[in-house]
Write a protein that holds these residues in place. Structure first.
Motif, PDB file in Angstrom:
ATOM      1  N   ASN A 295       0.802  -1.229   0.000  1.00 35.06           N
ATOM      2  CA  ASN A 295       0.000   0.000   0.000  1.00 35.06           C
ATOM      3  C   ASN A 295       0.834   1.278   0.000  1.00 35.06           C
ATOM      4  N   CYS A 296       2.114   1.150  -0.206  1.00 36.90           N
ATOM      5  CA  CYS A 296       2.995   2.319  -0.228  1.00 36.90           C
ATOM      6  C   CYS A 296       2.567   3.259  -1.359  1.00 36.90           C
ATOM      7  N   PRO A 297       2.367   4.535  -1.060  1.00 33.98           N
ATOM      8  CA  PRO A 297       1.840   5.451  -2.076  1.00 33.98           C
ATOM      9  C   PRO A 297       2.865   5.977  -3.076  1.00 33.98           C
ATOM     10  N   ASP A 298       4.157   5.936  -2.731  1.00 27.05           N
ATOM     11  CA  ASP A 298       5.112   6.585  -3.638  1.00 27.05           C
ATOM     12  C   ASP A 298       6.477   5.895  -3.737  1.00 27.05           C
ATOM     13  N   VAL A 299       7.211   5.821  -2.645  1.00 23.28           N
ATOM     14  CA  VAL A 299       8.588   5.342  -2.690  1.00 23.28           C
ATOM     15  C   VAL A 299       8.689   3.906  -3.211  1.00 23.28           C
ATOM     16  N   CYS A 300       7.845   3.019  -2.739  1.00 27.29           N
ATOM     17  CA  CYS A 300       7.949   1.601  -3.112  1.00 27.29           C
ATOM     18  C   CYS A 300       7.681   1.367  -4.602  1.00 27.29           C
ATOM     19  N   PRO A 301       6.549   1.841  -5.127  1.00 33.12           N
ATOM     20  CA  PRO A 301       6.328   1.613  -6.561  1.00 33.12           C
ATOM     21  C   PRO A 301       7.385   2.290  -7.429  1.00 33.12           C
ATOM     22  N   THR A 302       7.854   3.456  -6.987  1.00 33.22           N
ATOM     23  CA  THR A 302       8.898   4.152  -7.750  1.00 33.22           C
ATOM     24  C   THR A 302      10.183   3.337  -7.766  1.00 33.22           C
ATOM     25  N   THR A 303      10.584   2.819  -6.603  1.00 34.62           N
ATOM     26  CA  THR A 303      11.823   2.038  -6.519  1.00 34.62           C
ATOM     27  C   THR A 303      11.715   0.742  -7.308  1.00 34.62           C
ATOM     28  N   LEU A 304      10.582   0.049  -7.207  1.00 35.03           N
ATOM     29  CA  LEU A 304      10.422  -1.199  -7.950  1.00 35.03           C
ATOM     30  C   LEU A 304      10.397  -0.947  -9.454  1.00 35.03           C
ATOM     31  N   LEU A 305       9.838   0.182  -9.865  1.00 36.25           N
ATOM     32  CA  LEU A 305       9.861   0.549 -11.278  1.00 36.25           C
ATOM     33  C   LEU A 305      11.301   0.796 -11.729  1.00 36.25           C
ATOM     34  N   GLU A 306      12.066   1.484 -10.885  1.00 34.20           N
ATOM     35  CA  GLU A 306      13.483   1.736 -11.202  1.00 34.20           C
ATOM     36  C   GLU A 306      14.250   0.424 -11.327  1.00 34.20           C
ATOM     37  N   LEU A 307      13.998  -0.509 -10.406  1.00 31.75           N
ATOM     38  CA  LEU A 307      14.691  -1.793 -10.439  1.00 31.75           C
ATOM     39  C   LEU A 307      14.257  -2.631 -11.644  1.00 31.75           C
ATOM     40  N   SER A 308      13.001  -2.489 -12.048  1.00 29.57           N
ATOM     41  CA  SER A 308      12.534  -3.221 -13.225  1.00 29.57           C
ATOM     42  C   SER A 308      13.224  -2.706 -14.485  1.00 29.57           C
ATOM     43  N   LYS A 309      13.494  -1.412 -14.534  1.00 33.07           N
ATOM     44  CA  LYS A 309      14.222  -0.849 -15.675  1.00 33.07           C
ATOM     45  C   LYS A 309      15.652  -1.365 -15.719  1.00 33.07           C
ATOM     46  N   VAL A 310      16.260  -1.475 -14.542  1.00 35.09           N
ATOM     47  CA  VAL A 310      17.611  -2.038 -14.465  1.00 35.09           C
ATOM     48  C   VAL A 310      17.595  -3.480 -14.958  1.00 35.09           C
ATOM     49  N   TYR A 311      16.627  -4.244 -14.483  1.00 35.82           N
ATOM     50  CA  TYR A 311      16.524  -5.659 -14.844  1.00 35.82           C
ATOM     51  C   TYR A 311      16.316  -5.823 -16.356  1.00 35.82           C
ATOM     52  N   LYS A 312      15.440  -5.030 -16.918  1.00 33.27           N
ATOM     53  CA  LYS A 312      15.143  -5.133 -18.350  1.00 33.27           C
ATOM     54  C   LYS A 312      16.332  -4.708 -19.214  1.00 33.27           C
ATOM     55  N   ALA A 313      17.218  -3.881 -18.676  1.00 35.62           N
ATOM     56  CA  ALA A 313      18.391  -3.421 -19.431  1.00 35.62           C
ATOM     57  C   ALA A 313      19.483  -4.483 -19.507  1.00 35.62           C
ATOM     58  N   LEU A 314      19.349  -5.534 -18.724  1.00 36.53           N
ATOM     59  CA  LEU A 314      20.327  -6.619 -18.729  1.00 36.53           C
ATOM     60  C   LEU A 314      20.015  -7.613 -19.843  1.00 36.53           C
ATOM     61  N   THR A 315      21.007  -8.374 -20.242  1.00 33.03           N
ATOM     62  CA  THR A 315      20.787  -9.419 -21.230  1.00 33.03           C
ATOM     63  C   THR A 315      20.043 -10.579 -20.553  1.00 33.03           C
TER      64      THR A 315
END
Length: 204
Positions: A76-96
């Motif tokens: 239920n985190c309104p900001d920090v959690c979804p933002t951080t997970l989105l950032e980490l998903s971008k990192v993950y997708k940038a990997l081979t």
């Protein structure tokens, strides 16, 4: 000093000189973007065993051989959690694909009373099917958070089921040997390319 003695001395000291030269040539000169720990040598990450969103029991040792990125948050985190997970998903997708197979992102819930396994599953897999949500009893979560120096507490309490959770917004990066190597403060994971370089460095 006789010339023969000089040559014998030089030859005897050659292995030491070669070892010193190899040490300096092999030193990793990479300067990571994430913050290094103050320890001179990497330290083994604090171990834990929690319940994954698929109902299985997961220990940190289960991810040996992978770079592990750990974040403490809640559904239920309104900001920090979804933002951080989105950032980490971008990192993950940038990997081979080969690199992705060697990286695991973990969200450890700091709201175990509301974050059911089903909610955790739907939440973390929205960002990436490979991400894992972990939870446990309030006592287990408190113990793991303490090990990692993570602060959290309920706030803006309206009812037993309506409240916010203030918490430390740090991402912890572990190398494939299970050693805690880098930390990223709130917002630092947004630098996708720089975090990707760190991950690749840890994979080496």
């Amino acid at each position: 000093m006789p010339r023969r003695v000089i040559w014998i001395t030089l030859i005897a000291g050659l292995p030491l000189l070669l070892a010193i030269a190899a040490f300096f040539l092999s030193r990793d000169t990479y300067q990571p973007y994430g913050t290094r720990l103050l320890n001179i040598r990497p330290v083994e990450a604090n171990q834990f065993t929690l319940t994954a969103h698929d109902g299985s029991s997961k220990s940190l040792t289960d991810f040996q051989g992978k770079v592990v990125l750990i974040f403490f948050g809640f559904v239920n985190c309104p900001d920090v959690c979804p933002t951080t997970l989105l950032e980490l998903s971008k990192v993950y997708k940038a990997l081979t694909p080969a690199e992705q197979a060697q990286v695991q992102v973990l969200l450890i819930s700091v709201d175990p009373e509301r974050d059911t396994l089903e909610k955790l599953r739907d939440y973390v897999t929205f960002f990436s099917p490979s991400f894992l949500g972990l939870t446990g009893s309030p006592e287990q979560i408190a113990e793991v958070a303490k090990k990692y120096g993570v602060f959290y507490q309920k706030s803006a309490i309206k009812s037993p089921t309506e409240y916010n959770v203030d918490h430390t917004a740090t991402v912890f990066a572990l190398d494939p040997k299970g050693q805690l190597r880098l930390v990223y403060g709130n917002g630092k994971a947004a630098e996708t390319e720089r975090v990707v370089r760190d991950v690749r460095w840890l994979l080496r």
